[in-house]
Design an enzyme around this catalytic site. Structure first.
Site, PDB file in Angstrom:
ATOM      1  CE  LYS A 189      -3.927  -2.514   2.240  1.00 42.36           C
ATOM      2  NZ  LYS A 189      -4.760  -2.302   3.486  1.00 42.36           N
ATOM      3  CE1 TYR A 248      -9.370  -3.382   0.229  1.00 36.92           C
ATOM      4  CE2 TYR A 248      -8.711  -1.339  -0.596  1.00 36.92           C
ATOM      5  CZ  TYR A 248      -8.378  -2.646  -0.058  1.00 36.92           C
ATOM      6  OH  TYR A 248      -7.190  -2.909   0.483  1.00 36.92           O
ATOM      7  CG  PHE A 304     -13.395   1.261   6.727  1.00 35.99           C
ATOM      8  CD1 PHE A 304     -12.735   0.938   5.479  1.00 35.99           C
ATOM      9  CD2 PHE A 304     -14.009   0.684   7.677  1.00 35.99           C
ATOM     10  CE1 PHE A 304     -13.092  -0.314   5.511  1.00 35.99           C
ATOM     11  CE2 PHE A 304     -14.214  -0.699   7.325  1.00 35.99           C
ATOM     12  CZ  PHE A 304     -13.813  -1.243   6.114  1.00 35.99           C
ATOM     13  NE  ARG A 314      -6.264 -11.885   5.318  1.00 36.58           N
ATOM     14  CZ  ARG A 314      -7.086 -11.108   5.371  1.00 36.58           C
ATOM     15  NH1 ARG A 314      -7.402 -10.457   4.324  1.00 36.58           N
ATOM     16  NH2 ARG A 314      -7.572 -10.410   6.416  1.00 36.58           N
ATOM     17  NE  ARG A 369      -2.532  -5.729   7.091  1.00 32.50           N
ATOM     18  CZ  ARG A 369      -3.737  -6.443   6.807  1.00 32.50           C
ATOM     19  NH1 ARG A 369      -4.490  -7.202   7.430  1.00 32.50           N
ATOM     20  NH2 ARG A 369      -4.330  -6.095   5.743  1.00 32.50           N
ATOM     21  CG  HIS A 391      -5.402  -6.503  -0.329  1.00 38.73           C
ATOM     22  ND1 HIS A 391      -6.375  -6.487   0.197  1.00 38.73           N
ATOM     23  CD2 HIS A 391      -5.433  -7.260  -1.329  1.00 38.73           C
ATOM     24  CE1 HIS A 391      -7.126  -7.187  -0.542  1.00 38.73           C
ATOM     25  NE2 HIS A 391      -6.408  -7.838  -1.229  1.00 38.73           N
TER      26      HIS A 391
HETATM   27  N1  UDP Z   1      -9.922  -0.426   7.096  1.00 41.18           N
HETATM   28  C1  UDP Z   1     -10.040   0.784   7.736  1.00 41.18           C
HETATM   29  N2  UDP Z   1     -10.829   0.635   8.984  1.00 41.18           N
HETATM   30  C2  UDP Z   1     -11.117  -0.447   9.480  1.00 41.18           C
HETATM   31  C3  UDP Z   1     -11.319  -1.749   8.789  1.00 41.18           C
HETATM   32  C4  UDP Z   1     -10.398  -1.537   7.537  1.00 41.18           C
HETATM   33  O1  UDP Z   1      -9.469   1.717   7.374  1.00 41.18           O
HETATM   34  O2  UDP Z   1     -11.883  -0.247  10.590  1.00 41.18           O
HETATM   35  C5  UDP Z   1      -9.102  -0.722   5.646  1.00 41.18           C
HETATM   36  C6  UDP Z   1      -7.655  -1.099   6.077  1.00 41.18           C
HETATM   37  O3  UDP Z   1      -6.684  -0.455   5.058  1.00 41.18           O
HETATM   38  C7  UDP Z   1      -8.003  -2.636   5.500  1.00 41.18           C
HETATM   39  C8  UDP Z   1      -8.940  -2.300   4.582  1.00 41.18           C
HETATM   40  O4  UDP Z   1      -9.918  -1.169   4.778  1.00 41.18           O
HETATM   41  O5  UDP Z   1      -6.985  -3.345   5.299  1.00 41.18           O
HETATM   42  C9  UDP Z   1      -9.870  -3.677   4.204  1.00 41.18           C
HETATM   43  O6  UDP Z   1     -10.670  -4.063   5.303  1.00 41.18           O
HETATM   44  P1  UDP Z   1     -10.830  -5.481   5.405  1.00 41.18           P
HETATM   45  O7  UDP Z   1     -11.683  -5.557   6.529  1.00 41.18           O
HETATM   46  O8  UDP Z   1     -10.840  -6.276   4.472  1.00 41.18           O
HETATM   47  O9  UDP Z   1      -9.238  -5.898   6.172  1.00 41.18           O
HETATM   48  P2  UDP Z   1      -8.143  -6.776   5.709  1.00 41.18           P
HETATM   49  O10 UDP Z   1      -8.676  -7.946   4.581  1.00 41.18           O
HETATM   50  O11 UDP Z   1      -7.208  -5.920   4.783  1.00 41.18           O
HETATM   51  O12 UDP Z   1      -7.132  -7.179   6.783  1.00 41.18           O
HETATM   52 MG    MG Z   2     -10.042  -8.121   3.115  1.00 42.21          MG
END
Ligand code: UDP
Ligand code: MG
Length: 141
Positions: free
Chosen positions: A11, A51, A59, A87, A104, A117
């Site tokens: 990112k 997304y 968010f 993951r 992370r 991501h």
């Molecule tokens: N995100 C955010 N606030 C939140 C949850 C998610 O800004 O409360 C952003 C964050 O960059 C995250 C992305 O949205 O990686 C996609 O969310 P997801 O729940 O799919 O998380 P991921 O799969 O990336 O762990």
């Molecule tokens: Mg996700």
């Protein structure tokens, strides 16, 4: 065990922090094969398309602003159990909840700006790789 592909995105915060090499080295050390890799500057519209599943979340506008803030590096990765293993390598969305040693936990500043991501299923990995890569830009199987 099954040979899978998953999409990774380094990112904008990863590039700003000059962590591309570090994160790619972690990915390779974990046994992933890089099948495709390129840098791309996403527009807010591109981010919204990528997304789309999150478009009603509170968010969403900060997510589109963040992901369009600067270029990203996208990688198509292959490995046995690639989706779950990637993951595990990156850790939970919120770095404060991510396990010690995960990407992370080590490098992310917040739940929003979390460096990388990873696809959440084999089906979304396939769709996400197709979002970014033409067949000729990917390692052939
Ligand atoms: N995100 C955010 N606030 C939140 C949850 C998610 O800004 O409360 C952003 C964050 O960059 C995250 C992305 O949205 O990686 C996609 O969310 P997801 O729940 O799919 O998380 P991921 O799969 O990336 O762990
Ligand atoms: Mg996700």
């Amino acid at each position: 065990m099954a040979l899978e592909r998953t999409l990774a995105i380094l990112k904008p915060d990863c590039l700003e922090k000059k962590l591309v090499g570090t994160v790619v080295a972690r990915i390779e050390a974990a046994g992933f094969t890089i099948c495709g890799m390129r840098m791309v500057a996403l527009t807010p519209r591109d981010v919204a398309a990528f997304y789309a599943a999150h478009r009603t979340r509170p968010f969403f506008s900060s997510l589109t602003g963040f992901m369009a803030r600067g270029p990203v590096v996208v990688l198509a990765l292959e490995k046995e159990d690639a989706v779950q293993d990637f993951r595990e390598l990156i850790g939970a969305t919120d770095p404060a909840q991510a396990a010690p040693g995960t990407v992370r936990r080590e490098y992310a500043s917040s739940k929003g700006e979390n460096v990388v991501h990873g696809s959440d299923s084999v089906a979304s990995g396939k769709a996400e790789i197709a979002f970014f890569f033409a067949a000729r830009d990917l390692l052939r199987t």
